[in-house]
Design a protein around this motif. Structure first.
Motif, short mmCIF file in Angstrom:
data_model
loop_
_atom_site.label_atom_id
_atom_site.label_comp_id
_atom_site.label_asym_id
_atom_site.label_seq_id
_atom_site.Cartn_x
_atom_site.Cartn_y
_atom_site.Cartn_z
N ILE A 153 -4.02 10.84 1.01
CA ILE A 153 -3.20 10.03 1.91
C ILE A 153 -2.81 8.70 1.29
CG2 ILE A 153 -3.12 8.95 4.20
CD1 ILE A 153 -3.20 12.07 4.11
N THR A 154 -3.74 8.08 0.55
CA THR A 154 -3.44 6.80 -0.10
C THR A 154 -4.32 6.63 -1.34
OG1 THR A 154 -3.30 4.40 0.21
CG2 THR A 154 -5.09 5.54 1.33
N SER A 155 -3.79 5.88 -2.30
CA SER A 155 -4.55 5.63 -3.54
C SER A 155 -4.81 4.15 -3.77
CB SER A 155 -3.78 6.20 -4.75
OG SER A 155 -2.58 5.47 -4.96
N THR A 156 -4.22 3.27 -2.94
CA THR A 156 -4.29 1.84 -3.20
C THR A 156 -5.49 1.15 -2.56
OG1 THR A 156 -2.66 1.61 -1.42
CG2 THR A 156 -1.85 1.47 -3.68
N HIS A 157 -6.24 1.88 -1.76
CA HIS A 157 -7.53 1.40 -1.28
C HIS A 157 -8.35 2.64 -0.91
CE1 HIS A 157 -5.12 1.67 2.47
NE2 HIS A 157 -6.26 2.13 2.97
N SER A 158 -9.62 2.44 -0.65
CA SER A 158 -10.51 3.58 -0.44
C SER A 158 -11.00 3.68 1.00
CB SER A 158 -11.73 3.46 -1.37
OG SER A 158 -12.56 2.39 -0.94
N GLU B 10 0.83 -1.20 0.00
CA GLU B 10 0.00 0.00 0.00
C GLU B 10 0.87 1.26 0.00
OE1 GLU B 10 -3.82 -0.64 0.22
OE2 GLU B 10 -2.54 -2.11 -0.75
N ASP B 11 0.28 2.41 -0.40
CA ASP B 11 1.07 3.64 -0.52
C ASP B 11 0.65 4.71 0.49
OD1 ASP B 11 -1.36 4.49 -1.53
OD2 ASP B 11 -0.57 5.22 -3.44
N CYS B 12 0.23 4.30 1.68
CA CYS B 12 -0.19 5.25 2.72
C CYS B 12 0.94 6.21 3.06
CB CYS B 12 -0.63 4.51 3.96
SG CYS B 12 -1.94 3.28 3.64
N GLY B 13 0.67 7.51 2.94
CA GLY B 13 1.72 8.51 3.05
C GLY B 13 2.32 8.68 4.42
N TYR B 14 1.64 8.20 5.45
CA TYR B 14 2.11 8.37 6.83
C TYR B 14 2.98 7.21 7.29
CZ TYR B 14 -1.83 5.20 7.32
OH TYR B 14 -2.69 4.15 7.15
N CYS B 15 2.98 6.10 6.56
CA CYS B 15 3.51 4.84 7.08
C CYS B 15 4.92 4.53 6.59
CB CYS B 15 2.56 3.70 6.70
SG CYS B 15 3.07 2.11 7.40
N SER B 16 5.80 4.22 7.54
CA SER B 16 7.18 3.89 7.21
C SER B 16 7.32 2.51 6.59
CB SER B 16 8.05 3.98 8.47
OG SER B 16 7.58 3.08 9.45
N GLN B 17 6.24 1.70 6.64
CA GLN B 17 6.29 0.35 6.09
C GLN B 17 5.70 0.27 4.68
OE1 GLN B 17 5.59 -2.87 9.20
NE2 GLN B 17 4.39 -1.20 10.06
N SER B 18 5.21 1.38 4.14
CA SER B 18 4.54 1.35 2.85
C SER B 18 5.53 1.20 1.70
CB SER B 18 3.72 2.63 2.65
OG SER B 18 4.56 3.70 2.29
N ILE B 19 4.99 0.87 0.55
CA ILE B 19 5.84 0.64 -0.62
C ILE B 19 6.54 1.91 -1.08
CG2 ILE B 19 4.03 1.04 -2.36
CD1 ILE B 19 5.20 -1.44 -3.84
N GLY C 43 -5.59 -5.71 8.15
CA GLY C 43 -6.01 -5.10 6.90
C GLY C 43 -7.44 -5.46 6.54
N ILE C 44 -7.74 -5.35 5.27
CA ILE C 44 -9.10 -5.60 4.76
C ILE C 44 -9.40 -7.10 4.80
CG2 ILE C 44 -10.55 -5.46 2.68
CD1 ILE C 44 -8.92 -2.89 1.97
N LEU C 45 -10.57 -7.45 5.30
CA LEU C 45 -10.97 -8.85 5.45
C LEU C 45 -12.13 -9.21 4.54
CD1 LEU C 45 -11.08 -9.23 9.36
CD2 LEU C 45 -9.17 -9.81 7.83
#
Length: 332
Positions: free
Chosen positions: A183-188, A73-82, A151-153
Motif C-alpha cells: 500500500i505504501t513504501s514511504t513509512h511503515s 507519501e505514496d499511499c496507493g489509496y489516497c488522491s492527495q499522495s505524490i 500524521g506521524i508525531l
C-alpha cells in the motif's frame, strides 16, 4: 470454514463479546464467510453488543481537509499522495479563521467531534502552531470534541496538542502489517503503531481504524481487528475503499454491501465497547444498505470526506430517525 459458519450461533458470539472474550480466528472467519442469508441474524447479534454499550445513540463527526494535495507519501489509496494524478485541490494549511468556521459548521451539523485532518508525513512546527492556536480558541468558545489527524508525531508535538486541548488523535493502521508494503513504501506499519502509542502516553484518546478493500485477505481483516483491540483504540473508523481515478488502487473493486456489513459486525464483536464508525466509502460500498450498518456501528461522518462527497446531511438525519435511533450530543 463454510461448515463452521453454517453451524455458528451468532448470539453466542455476542455473549462472548459482552463477557470480554475475544473471538477466535475460526469464529472471525465464520463471520466474514457467513452466507448472505445469515446477515440479518448476524447484525441482530452485533446490535445486542452495540446496544449494551451505546443504546440507540449515534455519534456524528465532521471532517475538514485542513491541508490538501501536497503530501509526499505514496499511499496507493489516497488522491492527495505524490503518486496520485487525481484532480484534487492543492493548498497549504488553512488559517485559524477557516478552521474556526469549520468548527462552527460542525456544530450546525450536530456533530459532537470536529476532525482536523492535514495530509502529510507529519506536521511542521509552523503547521502545528497553527492547529494549536485554532484548537485553543475552539475549546474556549464551542462545545466540541476535537480530533486531530496530522500524521506521524514526535513527543513534543504530541505534548503540545494534548496541552492545547485536543481530545483525540487519529492515525489509522489502514491495513494489516503483512499487506502494508503493498500500500505504501514511504513509512511503515510500525511507525503508525508507535504514533498511536505516543498519543496515548500524552493523554489523548487514540483513534485508529482501517480501510477495507485494498487486497487484504479475510484473515488479515481479523488481524486488523485484533491489532486495534491490542492498541486499545477508543474510536475505530471503518473505511471502505472508494477507488479514485488517478490513484494506484483505481482498479480495486468495491466491497460488496453484504460483506461490508459482516466486517462491521466482526469489529463490533472483537472491539465490543469501542466507538465503531462507518466512515469513508460507506455510500459507495454499502449503498442502500447503509441503515443496517448502524446496528453494528454507533458513529458516522456527516458531510463530505477529504476529497470525495458524502451523502446529503439531511439523508443521514432521516436514516437515524427512521431507525428509531437518536443523535448523541456532547455534554462537555
Amino acid at each position: 470454514m463454510k461448515i463452521i459458519a453454517a453451524q455458528m450461533d451468532w448470539q453466542s458470539l455476542a455473549e462472548k463479546a459482552l463477557h470480554g472474550e475475544c473471538l477466535s480466528l475460526e469464529e472471525g472467519l465464520a463471520v466474514l464467510e457467513a452466507d448472505n442469508d445469515e446477515v440479518l441474524l448476524l447484525m441482530q447479534a452485533a446490535f445486542k453488543v452495540r446496544n449494551h454499550f451505546y443504546g440507540k445513540k449515534v455519534k456524528l463527526n465532521m471532517i475538514i481537509n485542513a491541508k490538501s494535495g501536497l503530501c509526499p507519501e505514496d499511499c496507493g489509496y489516497c488522491s492527495q499522495s505524490i503518486v496520485s494524478t487525481a484532480p484534487v485541490q492543492k493548498y497549504t494549511l488553512l488559517d485559524k479563521d477557516t478552521l474556526l468556521a469549520g468548527a462552527r459548521e460542525a456544530l450546525a451539523r450536530k456533530a459532537g467531534t470536529y476532525c482536523i485532518v492535514a495530509a502529510g508525513k507529519g506536521p511542521t512546527d509552523k503547521e502545528l502552531s497553527q492547529v494549536v492556536d485554532a484548537v485553543k480558541e475552539i475549546r474556549q468558545t464551542m462545545p466540541l470534541k476535537i480530533c486531530a489527524c496530522l500524521g506521524i508525531l514526535n513527543d513534543d508535538q504530541a505534548k503540545r496538542l494534548a496541552e492545547a486541548g485536543v481530545h483525540r488523535y487519529n492515525h489509522n493502521l489502514n491495513t494489516s502489517k503483512a499487506n502494508y508494503p503493498a500500500i505504501t513504501s514511504t513509512h511503515s506499519y510500525d511507525q503508525r503503531v508507535e504514533t498511536v502509542e505516543k498519543v496515548k502516553t500524552h493523554g489523548m484518546s487514540p483513534c485508529s481504524g482501517v480501510i477495507i478493500g485494498m487486497g487484504e485477505t479475510n484473515q488479515e481483516i481479523i488481524e486488523m481487528a485484533y491489532a486495534l483491540r491490542e492498541l486499545d483504540s477508543d474510536s475505530i473508523p471503518i473505511n471502505f475503499l472508494n477507488a479514485i481515478p488517478g490513484t494506484p488502487l483505481v482498479h480495486a473493486g468495491r466491497t460488496p454491501s453484504m460483506k461490508a456489513l459482516k466486517v462491521l459486525a466482526l469489529f463490533r464483536f472483537i472491539c465490543p465497547s469501542k466507538e465503531i464508525r462507518v466512515a469513508g466509502g460507506r455510500e459507495v460500498n454499502l449503498r442502500t444498505l447503509q441503515p443496517l450498518s448502524l446496528f453494528a456501528a454507533n458513529s458516522l461522518f456527516v458531510g463530505d470526506y477529504l476529497t470525495t462527497a458524502g451523502q446529503e446531511i439531511s439523508a443521514d438525519y432521516q436514516m437515524i430517525e427512521d431507525l428509531g435511533f437518536e443523535i448523541e450530543l456532547n455534554a462537555l
